[in-house]
Design a protein around this motif. Structure first.
Motif, PDB file in Angstrom:
ATOM      1  N   GLU A  47       0.784  -1.200   0.017  1.00  0.00           N
ATOM      2  CA  GLU A  47       0.060   0.085   0.042  1.00  0.00           C
ATOM      3  C   GLU A  47       0.852   1.114   0.117  1.00  0.00           C
ATOM      4  N   VAL A  48       1.944   1.137   0.723  1.00  0.00           N
ATOM      5  CA  VAL A  48       2.808   2.390   0.789  1.00  0.00           C
ATOM      6  C   VAL A  48       3.457   2.699  -0.539  1.00  0.00           C
ATOM      7  N   HIS A  50       2.547   1.695  -3.356  1.00  0.00           N
ATOM      8  CA  HIS A  50       1.345   2.070  -4.307  1.00  0.00           C
ATOM      9  C   HIS A  50       1.128   3.503  -4.309  1.00  0.00           C
ATOM     10  N   ALA A  51       1.222   3.815  -2.990  1.00  0.00           N
ATOM     11  CA  ALA A  51       0.937   5.292  -2.848  1.00  0.00           C
ATOM     12  C   ALA A  51       2.179   6.276  -3.263  1.00  0.00           C
ATOM     13  N   TYR A  54       1.989   5.804  -7.028  1.00  0.00           N
ATOM     14  CA  TYR A  54       0.748   6.477  -7.583  1.00  0.00           C
ATOM     15  C   TYR A  54       0.187   6.340  -9.129  1.00  0.00           C
ATOM     16  N   ASP A  58      -4.796  -0.751  -9.485  1.00  0.00           N
ATOM     17  CA  ASP A  58      -4.961  -1.180  -7.932  1.00  0.00           C
ATOM     18  C   ASP A  58      -4.616  -2.661  -8.042  1.00  0.00           C
TER      19      ASP A  58
END
Length: 147
Positions: A47-48, A50-51, A54, A58
């Motif tokens: 998740e980090v 991906h953030a 960006y 998904d």
């Protein structure tokens, strides 16, 4: 400046570093991509990554992180990425790799590369925290990744 620096930085995504990651046990190009790119962030969850990145669909990052950390460590991925990228850059520039001019360019690029603030730039901050390579071709590549 982008047109001058980007070709240096993007050797990271070429065959030589890719082969080095496959030799570590990565299943495909994307495993090596995420291991190499995310390594300066440390062992953070998908998740980090991906953030910070960006721009992936998904679930794409989660297909690779944390799986890649079962095959290698962030420290090893950083070393493999640097060695493979420097080798690829040497192949690209040929005899210029051993020139005095390259030493000077690498020095200037490295100085410029650490001049920006890190606030709001998580990946840049992670890359800045890495040791700057002493070998001139690797130093130029490293600076280009920051720039």
């Amino acid at each position: 400046m982008f047109e001058l620096v980007e070709p240096i930085a993007t050797v990271t995504f070429s065959e030589v570093p890719n082969e080095a990651f496959l030799a570590l046990g990565m299943r495909n190009y994307w495993d090596g991509y995420f291991a190499g790119r995310a390594a300066p962030l440390g062992l953070v969850p998908a998740e980090v990554v991906h953030a910070v990145f960006y721009n992936f669909a998904d679930g794409e990052v989660a297909r690779h992180i944390p799986w890649v950390w079962g095959k290698t460590t962030p420290q090893e991925a950083i070393a493999v990425r640097e060695r493979g990228s420097a080798t690829a850059l040497r192949q690209m520039i040929g005899e210029l790799a051993d020139s005095r001019g390259l030493v000077r360019v690498a020095e200037l690029a490295a100085r410029a590369a650490v001049s920006a603030p890190t606030e709001g730039r998580a990946l840049y901050a992670g890359l800045r925290a890495l040791a700057v390579p002493q070998e001139p071709v690797a130093r130029l590549w490293h600076a280009a990744t920051l720039l």
